[in-house]
Motif scaffolding. Structure first.
Motif, PDB file in Angstrom:
ATOM      1  N   ILE A 168       0.836  -1.209   0.000  1.00 17.58           N
ATOM      2  CA  ILE A 168       0.000   0.000   0.000  1.00 17.58           C
ATOM      3  C   ILE A 168       0.869   1.256   0.000  1.00 17.58           C
ATOM      4  N   LEU A 169       1.950   1.212   0.785  1.00 19.94           N
ATOM      5  CA  LEU A 169       2.856   2.363   0.868  1.00 19.94           C
ATOM      6  C   LEU A 169       3.662   2.556  -0.414  1.00 19.94           C
ATOM      7  N   LYS A 170       3.679   1.491  -1.248  1.00 21.51           N
ATOM      8  CA  LYS A 170       4.515   1.517  -2.458  1.00 21.51           C
ATOM      9  C   LYS A 170       5.958   1.843  -2.068  1.00 21.51           C
ATOM     10  N   ASN A 225      -6.913  -2.120   5.890  1.00 19.54           N
ATOM     11  CA  ASN A 225      -6.295  -1.986   4.567  1.00 19.54           C
ATOM     12  C   ASN A 225      -7.157  -1.293   3.532  1.00 19.54           C
ATOM     13  N   SER A 226      -8.468  -1.564   3.546  1.00 21.03           N
ATOM     14  CA  SER A 226      -9.344  -0.959   2.539  1.00 21.03           C
ATOM     15  C   SER A 226      -9.338   0.560   2.640  1.00 21.03           C
ATOM     16  N   ALA A 227      -9.316   1.052   3.869  1.00 21.17           N
ATOM     17  CA  ALA A 227      -9.268   2.500   4.072  1.00 21.17           C
ATOM     18  C   ALA A 227      -7.948   3.059   3.561  1.00 21.17           C
ATOM     19  N   LEU A 228      -6.846   2.365   3.896  1.00 19.28           N
ATOM     20  CA  LEU A 228      -5.525   2.840   3.468  1.00 19.28           C
ATOM     21  C   LEU A 228      -5.386   2.841   1.948  1.00 19.28           C
ATOM     22  N   LYS A 229      -5.912   1.792   1.329  1.00 23.26           N
ATOM     23  CA  LYS A 229      -5.771   1.665  -0.122  1.00 23.26           C
ATOM     24  C   LYS A 229      -6.495   2.771  -0.861  1.00 23.26           C
ATOM     25  N   ASN A 230      -7.602   3.243  -0.313  1.00 25.69           N
ATOM     26  CA  ASN A 230      -8.398   4.259  -0.992  1.00 25.69           C
ATOM     27  C   ASN A 230      -8.025   5.690  -0.614  1.00 25.69           C
ATOM     28  N   ALA A 231      -7.097   5.830   0.347  1.00 21.75           N
ATOM     29  CA  ALA A 231      -6.635   7.174   0.715  1.00 21.75           C
ATOM     30  C   ALA A 231      -5.738   7.730  -0.386  1.00 21.75           C
ATOM     31  N   LYS A 232      -5.734   9.029  -0.519  1.00 23.30           N
ATOM     32  CA  LYS A 232      -4.882   9.642  -1.536  1.00 23.30           C
ATOM     33  C   LYS A 232      -3.408   9.597  -1.126  1.00 23.30           C
ATOM     34  N   GLY A 233      -3.178   9.648   0.168  1.00 21.30           N
ATOM     35  CA  GLY A 233      -1.801   9.622   0.658  1.00 21.30           C
ATOM     36  C   GLY A 233      -1.738   9.088   2.073  1.00 21.30           C
ATOM     37  N   LEU A 234      -0.543   8.670   2.472  1.00 17.28           N
ATOM     38  CA  LEU A 234      -0.326   8.128   3.811  1.00 17.28           C
ATOM     39  C   LEU A 234       0.924   8.760   4.407  1.00 17.28           C
ATOM     40  N   GLY A 235       0.928   8.833   5.724  1.00 19.76           N
ATOM     41  CA  GLY A 235       2.111   9.348   6.412  1.00 19.76           C
ATOM     42  C   GLY A 235       2.177   8.785   7.817  1.00 19.76           C
ATOM     43  N   PHE A 236       3.382   8.472   8.277  1.00 19.08           N
ATOM     44  CA  PHE A 236       3.479   7.933   9.638  1.00 19.08           C
ATOM     45  C   PHE A 236       3.264   9.065  10.646  1.00 19.08           C
ATOM     46  N   LEU A 268      10.118  14.634  10.144  1.00 27.94           N
ATOM     47  CA  LEU A 268       9.311  14.803   8.933  1.00 27.94           C
ATOM     48  C   LEU A 268       9.503  13.642   7.969  1.00 27.94           C
ATOM     49  N   ILE A 269      10.603  12.937   8.160  1.00 27.11           N
ATOM     50  CA  ILE A 269      10.930  11.807   7.283  1.00 27.11           C
ATOM     51  C   ILE A 269      11.437  10.659   8.145  1.00 27.11           C
ATOM     52  N   GLY A 270      11.050   9.445   7.769  1.00 28.75           N
ATOM     53  CA  GLY A 270      11.578   8.260   8.416  1.00 28.75           C
ATOM     54  C   GLY A 270      12.232   7.352   7.389  1.00 28.75           C
ATOM     55  N   ILE A 271      12.923   6.340   7.881  1.00 23.99           N
ATOM     56  CA  ILE A 271      13.577   5.381   6.986  1.00 23.99           C
ATOM     57  C   ILE A 271      12.980   3.992   7.248  1.00 23.99           C
ATOM     58  N   TYR A 272      12.515   3.382   6.178  1.00 28.01           N
ATOM     59  CA  TYR A 272      11.960   2.034   6.281  1.00 28.01           C
ATOM     60  C   TYR A 272      12.404   1.237   5.056  1.00 28.01           C
ATOM     61  N   ASN A 273      13.022   0.112   5.311  1.00 26.60           N
ATOM     62  CA  ASN A 273      13.568  -0.703   4.210  1.00 26.60           C
ATOM     63  C   ASN A 273      14.500   0.111   3.308  1.00 26.60           C
ATOM     64  N   SER A 274      15.308   0.962   3.966  1.00 29.63           N
ATOM     65  CA  SER A 274      16.288   1.801   3.258  1.00 29.63           C
ATOM     66  C   SER A 274      15.636   2.796   2.311  1.00 29.63           C
ATOM     67  N   ARG A 275      14.383   3.131   2.584  1.00 26.47           N
ATOM     68  CA  ARG A 275      13.659   4.126   1.775  1.00 26.47           C
ATOM     69  C   ARG A 275      13.130   5.227   2.687  1.00 26.47           C
ATOM     70  N   TYR A 276      13.038   6.421   2.113  1.00 26.29           N
ATOM     71  CA  TYR A 276      12.441   7.525   2.850  1.00 26.29           C
ATOM     72  C   TYR A 276      10.926   7.409   2.818  1.00 26.29           C
ATOM     73  N   ILE A 277      10.276   7.653   3.950  1.00 27.14           N
ATOM     74  CA  ILE A 277       8.814   7.730   3.998  1.00 27.14           C
ATOM     75  C   ILE A 277       8.429   9.026   4.703  1.00 27.14           C
ATOM     76  N   PRO A 278       7.320   9.660   4.277  1.00 27.80           N
ATOM     77  CA  PRO A 278       6.959  10.959   4.858  1.00 27.80           C
ATOM     78  C   PRO A 278       6.144  10.800   6.135  1.00 27.80           C
ATOM     79  N   THR A 279       6.255  11.799   6.987  1.00 29.34           N
ATOM     80  CA  THR A 279       5.383  11.863   8.147  1.00 29.34           C
ATOM     81  C   THR A 279       3.992  12.310   7.699  1.00 29.34           C
ATOM     82  N   PHE A 280       3.008  12.141   8.567  1.00 30.90           N
ATOM     83  CA  PHE A 280       1.624  12.503   8.286  1.00 30.90           C
ATOM     84  C   PHE A 280       1.524  13.965   7.858  1.00 30.90           C
ATOM     85  N   ALA A 281       2.212  14.845   8.605  1.00 30.37           N
ATOM     86  CA  ALA A 281       2.147  16.283   8.308  1.00 30.37           C
ATOM     87  C   ALA A 281       2.772  16.596   6.953  1.00 30.37           C
TER      88      ALA A 281
END
Length: 582
Positions: free
Chosen positions: A149-151, A175-186, A202-215
């Motif tokens: 879902i996070l791609k 999951n259904s809610a997450l899949k239909n959201a326009k965006g996600l953030g931790f 503002l940014i985290g690292i997961y699986n050696s990738r940057y992911i954005p915070t909710f804000a």
């Protein structure tokens, strides 16, 4: 003033050592640094200098009042939230940040209504949590689903390690809610050691990738920036858009964003805030519609039931969702707080050290103390002034503490130096004031020599016990005796000079019957004493006459230790000149 290079070098070393030591044990002082950090925000709010929150942000809150007084007896579950999302979509909200977790699918119509509302709006950003440690209560399928879902594989590759590193997804909506959201953030945020939220990643690292915070996910959606294009450089996150100017967001050494709070949670600080019931109230629809259109809407539960509150610098009970609101507004309005760079801090510390060394060199104990206090006051005013007017945060206690320690050490050193100087001066003065040893070895007549030694011993003893009048009188008597002795050695020349000097046609009296001034004048003329000594020795005549009480009163003569020392010095001069002559 003579420059003591070694003293300056030692004090410079002490200053640098103390500053270095304080920075090495920085955590010891951190609790005090936090307190002054919070006080800046409290002072700024009292002065009315808080920045204004962005008008493009609207808070839609589910509060205790909404729970109690809703026109419809809502249970405020997922169906009701879906209705609110639909309303906000109808009002053409640009981005809806739904700060709620819809954990576990209920498999009923309410879930379907919520998923449909999220999908239809095409502007909902949902939060989720991440875990820094491996939690065995998640199965691999759930993690794989969220990864998909996070791609995550499409996210920017992590190149800097200062951001939080997560091991696996945590609590999130179904999951259904997450899949239909326009965006996600931790939605993780962290508290400092004293339990206060001051910064947020503002940014985290997961699986050696940057992911954005909710804000940040909300900001990117609202402003039209693609997170995939985000660049990270030292102490900055750069949001990039194909047709937009870059937004450079400052971060600290740990990758955290320093939150610029707008004050306490009151209506004046967060003007565009509505209760959820207002969204569904037909009478409020027009006003809400106007203020929601084209804006960011943060939908959250701030009721006591949610217990979603956090301690911030401005107050102890601050809605956690408003933490995200504040961060979003900071980025949209570019109301950034900046912490001083380590290089600039080094220069600042060097300037402070130079200032202290200069003050120490120029001033004595009292002025040094007052100057250091003034320096601390100036730095405090400068520190708070920069924050209030320039959004720049300078360290306080880790600068002030070393200044206080260094100043205290220099203060003690000054006292020690002053005491050493006093003792040294007293010793030198004592040596200078100590009566010399006169042996009168050049006087052949034993009885006369003993008499002179006896008089000198009496003069010296009088000096030591403070009987200065007696010492002056004895010194005058000894000088008179020395002059008589020397003139008798050259009696013919002395008599001849006496006749020439005083034009005497009668027989010259014996030398021991001459007056003091005659002894002095003739001794100088036949070069027993020098011309300079003659002028000085005449002064002795006045003090020699102190044996007569009326002289002291009539001449207004002041007797003290220093004048007595001068008379002894004159005696030493006469003694030395006669000794050399004989």
């Amino acid at each position: 003033m003579k420059v003591n290079v070694s003293d300056i070098v030692i004090k410079s070393f002490i200053s640098i050592f103390i500053f270095s030591a304080v920075f090495l044990v920085k955590p010891v002082f951190q609790i005090f640094e936090y307190q002054i950090y919070d006080y800046r925000f409290q002072l700024r709010e009292k002065l009315g200098n808080d920045p204004n929150i962005s008008p493009y942000i609207v808070n839609i809150v589910l509060d205790d009042d909404t729970y109690r007084t809703s026109a419809k007896s809502y249970n405020w579950g997922r169906a009701e939230i879906a209705e609110v999302i639909n309303k906000l979509s109808q009002f053409t909200a640009s981005t809806i940040g739904c700060d709620m977790m819809f954990v576990n699918r209920l498999d009923n119509d309410k879930d379907s209504l919520l998923v449909k509302a999220i999908a239809n709006s095409n502007c909902v950003i949902l939060p989720y949590h991440m875990e820094k440690e491996d939690k065995n209560y998640y199965n691999s399928n759930e993690i794989e689903d969220l990864d998909s879902i996070l791609k995550i594989d499409d996210m920017p590759e992590a190149q800097f390690e200062q951001f939080p590193n997560f091991e696996q997804p945590g609590v999130s909506s179904f999951n259904s809610a997450l899949k239909n959201a326009k965006g996600l953030g931790f939605a993780n945020y962290y508290l400092d050691e004293d339990g206060v939220a001051r910064k947020i990643p503002l940014i985290g690292i997961y699986n050696s990738r940057y992911i954005p915070t909710f804000a940040l996910a909300i900001v990117c959606d609202f402003l039209g920036y693609d997170f995939m294009l985000t660049k990270i450089i030292k102490n900055s996150i750069i949001l990039k858009g194909e047709t937009k100017d870059d937004i450079v967001i400052p971060i600290d050494e740990d990758g955290n964003f320093v939150i610029n709070f707008y004050g306490s949670y009151i209506e004046n600080n967060f003007l565009h805030s509505y209760k959820v019931r207002d969204i569904l109230d037909l009478q409020q629809t027009k006003a809400v519609n106007t203020n929601v259109r084209g804006r960011v809407c943060i939908l959250s539960d701030i009721s006591l039931k949610s217990s979603d509150f956090v301690h911030v610098p401005s107050e102890a009970r601050f809605p956690a969702s408003y933490l995200f609101t504040t961060v979003i507004s900071n980025i949209i309005s570019e109301d950034f707080l900046n912490e001083i760079d380590s290089g600039v801090l080094f220069i600042l510390i060097m300037l402070i050290i130079i200032s202290i060394l200069t003050i120490d060199y120029l001033f004595g104990i009292l002025k040094f103390t007052l100057s250091v206090i003034t320096l601390i006051i100036i730095y405090s005013a400068f520190n708070f002034g920069l924050f209030i007017h320039s959004n720049l945060i300078l360290p306080y206690f880790i600068v002030i503490y070393p200044v206080m320690i260094i100043s205290f050490i220099f203060f003690i050193m000054k006292i020690i130096q002053k005491e050493k100087l006093r003792i040294e001066t007293e010793n030198n003065l004592r040596k200078f004031l100590s009566p010399p040893a006169f042996s009168f070895h050049f006087i052949e007549d034993e009885n006369f020599r003993k008499q002179m030694i006896s008089r000198w011993n009496e003069a010296r003893q009088g000096y030591e016990i403070g009987a200065f009048r007696s010492t002056m009188t004895m010194c005058g008597s000894i000088i008179e005796g020395l002059l008589c002795f020397a003139l008798r050695k050259e009696k013919d020349k002395a008599f001849l000079m006496y006749k020439q000097k005083y034009k005497s046609n009668i027989d010259v009296p014996e030398i021991d019957r001459w007056k003091m001034y005659q002894l002095i004048d003739v001794s100088q003329k036949i070069e027993i004493i020098s011309k300079d000594s003659r002028g000085f020795v005449h002064i002795v005549n006045t003090y020699r006459n102190l044996i007569h009480p009326d002289v002291e009163i009539r001449e207004n003569v002041k007797v003290n230790k220093f004048k007595t020392t001068a008379i002894i010095s004159l005696l030493a001069i006469v003694y030395e000149e006669i000794e050399d002559r004989i």
